[in-house]
Design a protein around this motif. Structure first.
Motif, PDB file in Angstrom:
ATOM      1  N   GLN A   1       0.826  -1.206   0.000  1.00 61.00           N
ATOM      2  CA  GLN A   1       0.000   0.000   0.000  1.00 61.00           C
ATOM      3  C   GLN A   1       0.860   1.256   0.000  1.00 61.00           C
ATOM      4  O   GLN A   1       0.539   2.241  -0.662  1.00 61.00           O
ATOM      5  N   GLN A   2       1.968   1.203   0.707  1.00 57.17           N
ATOM      6  CA  GLN A   2       2.881   2.340   0.739  1.00 57.17           C
ATOM      7  C   GLN A   2       3.494   2.556  -0.644  1.00 57.17           C
ATOM      8  O   GLN A   2       3.620   3.695  -1.104  1.00 57.17           O
ATOM      9  N   GLN A   3       3.863   1.488  -1.326  1.00 53.80           N
ATOM     10  CA  GLN A   3       4.415   1.604  -2.668  1.00 53.80           C
ATOM     11  C   GLN A   3       3.370   2.146  -3.638  1.00 53.80           C
ATOM     12  O   GLN A   3       3.687   2.981  -4.490  1.00 53.80           O
ATOM     13  N   GLN A   4       2.132   1.690  -3.511  1.00 55.14           N
ATOM     14  CA  GLN A   4       1.066   2.191  -4.372  1.00 55.14           C
ATOM     15  C   GLN A   4       0.817   3.673  -4.117  1.00 55.14           C
ATOM     16  O   GLN A   4       0.592   4.441  -5.054  1.00 55.14           O
ATOM     17  N   ALA A   5       0.861   4.073  -2.865  1.00 58.05           N
ATOM     18  CA  ALA A   5       0.677   5.489  -2.531  1.00 58.05           C
ATOM     19  C   ALA A   5       1.810   6.325  -3.113  1.00 58.05           C
ATOM     20  O   ALA A   5       1.579   7.425  -3.626  1.00 58.05           O
ATOM     21  N   GLN A   6       3.029   5.815  -3.062  1.00 50.95           N
ATOM     22  CA  GLN A   6       4.177   6.524  -3.621  1.00 50.95           C
ATOM     23  C   GLN A   6       4.024   6.670  -5.131  1.00 50.95           C
ATOM     24  O   GLN A   6       4.294   7.729  -5.687  1.00 50.95           O
ATOM     25  N   GLN A   7       3.574   5.619  -5.802  1.00 52.17           N
ATOM     26  CA  GLN A   7       3.358   5.687  -7.244  1.00 52.17           C
ATOM     27  C   GLN A   7       2.268   6.699  -7.583  1.00 52.17           C
ATOM     28  O   GLN A   7       2.408   7.475  -8.532  1.00 52.17           O
ATOM     29  N   ALA A   8       1.186   6.690  -6.815  1.00 53.84           N
ATOM     30  CA  ALA A   8       0.095   7.638  -7.050  1.00 53.84           C
ATOM     31  C   ALA A   8       0.580   9.067  -6.840  1.00 53.84           C
ATOM     32  O   ALA A   8       0.226   9.974  -7.601  1.00 53.84           O
ATOM     33  N   TYR A   9       1.412   9.269  -5.832  1.00 55.23           N
ATOM     34  CA  TYR A   9       1.969  10.594  -5.558  1.00 55.23           C
ATOM     35  C   TYR A   9       2.848  11.050  -6.727  1.00 55.23           C
ATOM     36  O   TYR A   9       2.754  12.202  -7.167  1.00 55.23           O
ATOM     37  N   GLN A  10       3.674  10.161  -7.245  1.00 55.98           N
ATOM     38  CA  GLN A  10       4.530  10.506  -8.374  1.00 55.98           C
ATOM     39  C   GLN A  10       3.706  10.811  -9.620  1.00 55.98           C
ATOM     40  O   GLN A  10       4.009  11.749 -10.367  1.00 55.98           O
ATOM     41  N   GLN A  11       2.653  10.037  -9.851  1.00 57.20           N
ATOM     42  CA  GLN A  11       1.789  10.285 -11.005  1.00 57.20           C
ATOM     43  C   GLN A  11       1.083  11.631 -10.868  1.00 57.20           C
ATOM     44  O   GLN A  11       0.959  12.373 -11.845  1.00 57.20           O
ATOM     45  N   ALA A  12       0.625  11.940  -9.668  1.00 60.59           N
ATOM     46  CA  ALA A  12      -0.042  13.224  -9.439  1.00 60.59           C
ATOM     47  C   ALA A  12       0.919  14.384  -9.685  1.00 60.59           C
ATOM     48  O   ALA A  12       0.546  15.386 -10.302  1.00 60.59           O
ATOM     49  N   ASN A  13       2.147  14.230  -9.212  1.00 67.56           N
ATOM     50  CA  ASN A  13       3.150  15.280  -9.461  1.00 67.56           C
ATOM     51  C   ASN A  13       3.422  15.447 -10.946  1.00 67.56           C
ATOM     52  O   ASN A  13       3.552  16.568 -11.441  1.00 67.56           O
ATOM     53  N   GLN A  14       3.508  14.336 -11.659  1.00 68.00           N
ATOM     54  CA  GLN A  14       3.756  14.396 -13.098  1.00 68.00           C
ATOM     55  C   GLN A  14       2.606  15.093 -13.818  1.00 68.00           C
ATOM     56  O   GLN A  14       2.820  15.921 -14.692  1.00 68.00           O
TER      57      GLN A  14
END
Length: 154
Positions: free
Chosen positions: A65-78
């Protein structure tokens, strides 16, 4: 007499072991007989193993879940960066349109263009204005290309 005593003791222990399952072996709620049964029958060890397995599973789930949250955060930043870049491009296109309007007004004042050329450029600017009015503050790349295309024909 001795044999019956051993048989009674052995039978009692077997009864206690059989009654105490790993689910029932909770040291916080253990009574005398269930505590003995859990100790002798390995119920405490089984419960400990079950809890360790559950903990490991939950830790792995939390990591995923932490990895998924990190990916979502990176996608949002992009996505935010992409939108900011497109807004900057839209601002540049709007500046070009403003410059073309100024040139058209000067050409009208100086009579350097024919009426037909002026009318054509005014139609192109009207087309740009209509298209620009439909573009939101978060323009797509297609919107930017379309606006730029209209201005490049001027």
């Amino acid at each position: 007499m001795r044999i019956s005593r051993y048989f009674f003791t052995f039978g009692s222990l077997m009864l206690l072991v059989g009654c105490a399952s790993a689910q029932e072996c909770n040291p916080d709620n253990a009574g005398l007989f269930s505590g003995i049964g859990c100790s002798v029958g390995g119920g405490y060890q089984q419960r400990t193993q079950n809890l360790q397995n559950q903990l490991g599973s939950e830790q792995q789930s939390a990591l995923q879940q932490q990895q998924q949250a990190q990916q979502a955060y990176q996608q949002a930043n992009q996505l935010q960066n992409d939108i900011a870049q497109r807004r900057n491009e839209l601002s540049k296109i709007d500046s070009q349109a403003w410059s073309i309007r100024q040139k058209l007004q000067k050409a009208k004042a100086n009579h350097s263009l024919t009426q037909q050329e002026i009318k054509k450029k005014e139609q192109q600017l009207a087309s740009y204005n209509n298209k620009r009015a439909k573009v939101s503050t978060n323009p797509s790349q297609q919107d930017l290309d379309s606006l730029s295309s209209i201005l490049s024909k001027m």
